[in-house]
Scaffold this active site. Sequence first.
Site, mmCIF file in Angstrom:
data_model
loop_
_atom_site.group_PDB
_atom_site.id
_atom_site.type_symbol
_atom_site.label_atom_id
_atom_site.label_comp_id
_atom_site.label_asym_id
_atom_site.label_seq_id
_atom_site.Cartn_x
_atom_site.Cartn_y
_atom_site.Cartn_z
ATOM 1 N N CYS A 1 -0.955 -0.435 36.972
ATOM 2 C CA CYS A 1 -2.308 -0.783 36.591
ATOM 3 C C CYS A 1 -2.258 -2.096 35.817
ATOM 4 O O CYS A 1 -1.198 -2.600 35.497
ATOM 5 C CB CYS A 1 -2.885 0.318 35.727
ATOM 6 N N ASN B 1 -0.012 2.065 31.528
ATOM 7 C CA ASN B 1 0.514 1.763 32.854
ATOM 8 C C ASN B 1 1.868 2.453 32.929
ATOM 9 O O ASN B 1 2.687 2.285 32.032
ATOM 10 C CB ASN B 1 0.646 0.231 32.960
ATOM 11 N N GLU C 1 8.928 -7.058 59.617
ATOM 12 C CA GLU C 1 8.026 -7.664 58.638
ATOM 13 C C GLU C 1 6.667 -7.979 59.281
ATOM 14 O O GLU C 1 5.614 -7.801 58.657
ATOM 15 C CB GLU C 1 8.678 -8.934 58.065
ATOM 16 N N LYS D 1 0.055 -4.509 44.326
ATOM 17 C CA LYS D 1 0.992 -5.636 44.395
ATOM 18 C C LYS D 1 2.324 -5.285 43.757
ATOM 19 O O LYS D 1 3.374 -5.671 44.233
ATOM 20 C CB LYS D 1 0.357 -6.830 43.671
HETATM 21 C C1 G6P Z 1 4.552 -3.581 47.134
HETATM 22 C C2 G6P Z 1 3.842 -4.791 47.678
HETATM 23 C C3 G6P Z 1 4.690 -5.433 48.762
HETATM 24 C C4 G6P Z 1 6.076 -5.762 48.226
HETATM 25 C C5 G6P Z 1 6.747 -4.521 47.635
HETATM 26 C C6 G6P Z 1 8.018 -4.884 46.887
HETATM 27 O O1 G6P Z 1 4.605 -2.594 48.116
HETATM 28 O O2 G6P Z 1 2.582 -4.441 48.197
HETATM 29 O O3 G6P Z 1 4.068 -6.624 49.212
HETATM 30 O O4 G6P Z 1 6.860 -6.271 49.261
HETATM 31 O O5 G6P Z 1 5.879 -3.899 46.691
HETATM 32 O O6 G6P Z 1 7.675 -5.684 45.791
HETATM 33 P P1 G6P Z 1 8.641 -6.667 45.043
HETATM 34 O O7 G6P Z 1 7.787 -7.252 43.948
HETATM 35 O O8 G6P Z 1 9.780 -5.840 44.507
HETATM 36 O O9 G6P Z 1 9.106 -7.684 46.012
#
Ligand code: G6P
Length: 615
Positions: free
Chosen positions: A2, A107, A488, A610
């Site tokens: 969060c 969070n 990807e 994110k």
């Molecule tokens: C989340 C995001 C992805 C990202 C993944 C890993 O699922 O939505 O876009 O690839 O986390 O995140 P990081 O910050 O460890 O690359």
Amino acid sequence: MCGIVAYVGARDAVGIIISGLHRLEYRGYDSAGIALCQEANGPLLVVKTPGKVLDLEKSLRDALLPYAGKKFTLGIGHTRWATHGEPNRENSHPHPSRNGNFAVVHNGIIENYGELKKRLIARGYSFASQTDTEVIAHLIEECYEGDFRGAVAAALEQLEGTYGIAVISRLHPDTIIAARQGSPIAIGIRDDETIIASDVSAIVTHTKQVIYLGDGDIVTATRENVDIASLKNVPVSHEMTHIDWDISQIEKGGYEHFMLKEIHEQPDSLANTLRGRLVPSEGSTRLGGMRMDLPDMAGLSRVAIAACGTSYYAGVVGKYLFEDFAGIPADVQQAAEYRDRNPIILPDSCMVAVSQSGETADTLAAVVEAKRKGIPVLGICNVVGSTIARETGRGVYLHAGPEIGVASTKAFTSQVAVLAMMAIAFGRARRLSVAEGRSMVDEMARIPDLARRVLEQEDAIRKLAHKYAGAHNFFYIGRGYMFPAAMEGALKLKEISYIHAEGYHAAELKHGPLALLEESVPVVAAVPDVPGKIKTLGNMQECKARKSPVIAIATENDSSVTAHCTDVIRIPACPEFLAAIPVVIAEQLFAYHIAKARGCPIDQPRNLAKSVTVE
Ligand code: G6P
């Protein structure tokens, strides 16, 4: 995952907290809330709502009417990504304590909340929400004997799990208490005010001087002072970090979505990733942050790559790079496997943890495990000062600039660029000749231009996206370096368009998925002019024979693909070890334009966040 913002100072807390929450919405956006304090012994004003920060603003307008002309100078705000309890008003943060004296935003996840809740209920507390967070508010109330910081610390000592929290009290209208265990908290310092947030993007418009809390730290913040200590009240000091990026870098800059802006930034973000790191004269790369000298690199027997999501697919490319160019066996695991299993960690190996945010809980757990087993751990992170970057203490930053769109784009291409630079550095310490190294370095210098040339194809890609936007299922195929690129591509499409898409090794199609192919199921084939192309062309033919439309991502002027596909997206010629970069950029644009044609909320896809700071 969060977003948290807290403010104490001379200005109006409401505007500062709301604008901060807007910046943090990418961390969670299913409900939002704010708690404000005006003067000692007045009630805390708590306003919460399901939905987005805009919905909170609407509710606040009415709630603030009785306070017209008055200013709130202390407050905490939260934008939520639900873990415990559905996203409704009751479960939104802030959570007040029973007597209304304290309010908490949180969070993370409190693992022993069930047990604590039972004990609190037995002592007469009742609960208004299904969250784990509410126990914190009641515990603080129970521990309070006039010392605000002491009460929060005593409450936190009873928790198991992870938290980044901020707490205010109507009895202390000049103070925020914040603390961290596993979830990031940054403190922005400015004359006469303090802004605390779970991410510096909510702080940088106000100040660039930031202190990051460490795990186990608790801060007592007033407008003039910031005192950091351990829960046992032993003073802790942290250096101030100067944030060197600007808020314009995280605004949309004329693009309709952050994702599109970030796709278009890739020529620049990749140039920043490479800047000062290619050394043509030595046929090598300079990555000082790895803190590894030549004998260290030559002595490695294995590289273990750990990552999640898009970073995991970059990690798969990394495995191929380490094996092909440095001759080091590499394995790549979804980071969660380091929690769920006990992967073998060999002496003389090192871990490479890949994470854009540097906060992903599973990746962090893998890092901690590898450190415990005594091997060097290198981080490949984008966010400077993030938890994984600090925990590893060595590695390579992407320098790709802030990435806000939930679906990762520019981070992927920079991760591949960094992994290629690492493979060259390891390779030069082991088996690459200077001439081989030099030719790779020369090719790498062309990466920003490769990205630029794919972006020039956007109109053609948009047209194709419109043609296929109505499909319900997609397959993406590739082999060798194009296998992770296919995975990807499928991930991008499903994340933002909600179309079911599967990435598959081209050779594996005939072991199952062929049964699903028909006219309504398009196949995207990553088939640039690199080794393995001829075999993938054969697989495309198999798809066409089942009436699937085949969209090839192929090298410009390569006429050999046209007979094997229905449509083609062109990318510039490049060597195999870099081909994932242009192919994935083409896939990003394809996914973006399909999602846009379908009217999807591209920067904030449903159910995703994110930064995934929960297990
Ligand atoms: C989340 C995001 C992805 C990202 C993944 C890993 O699922 O939505 O876009 O690839 O986390 O995140 P990081 O910050 O460890 O690359």
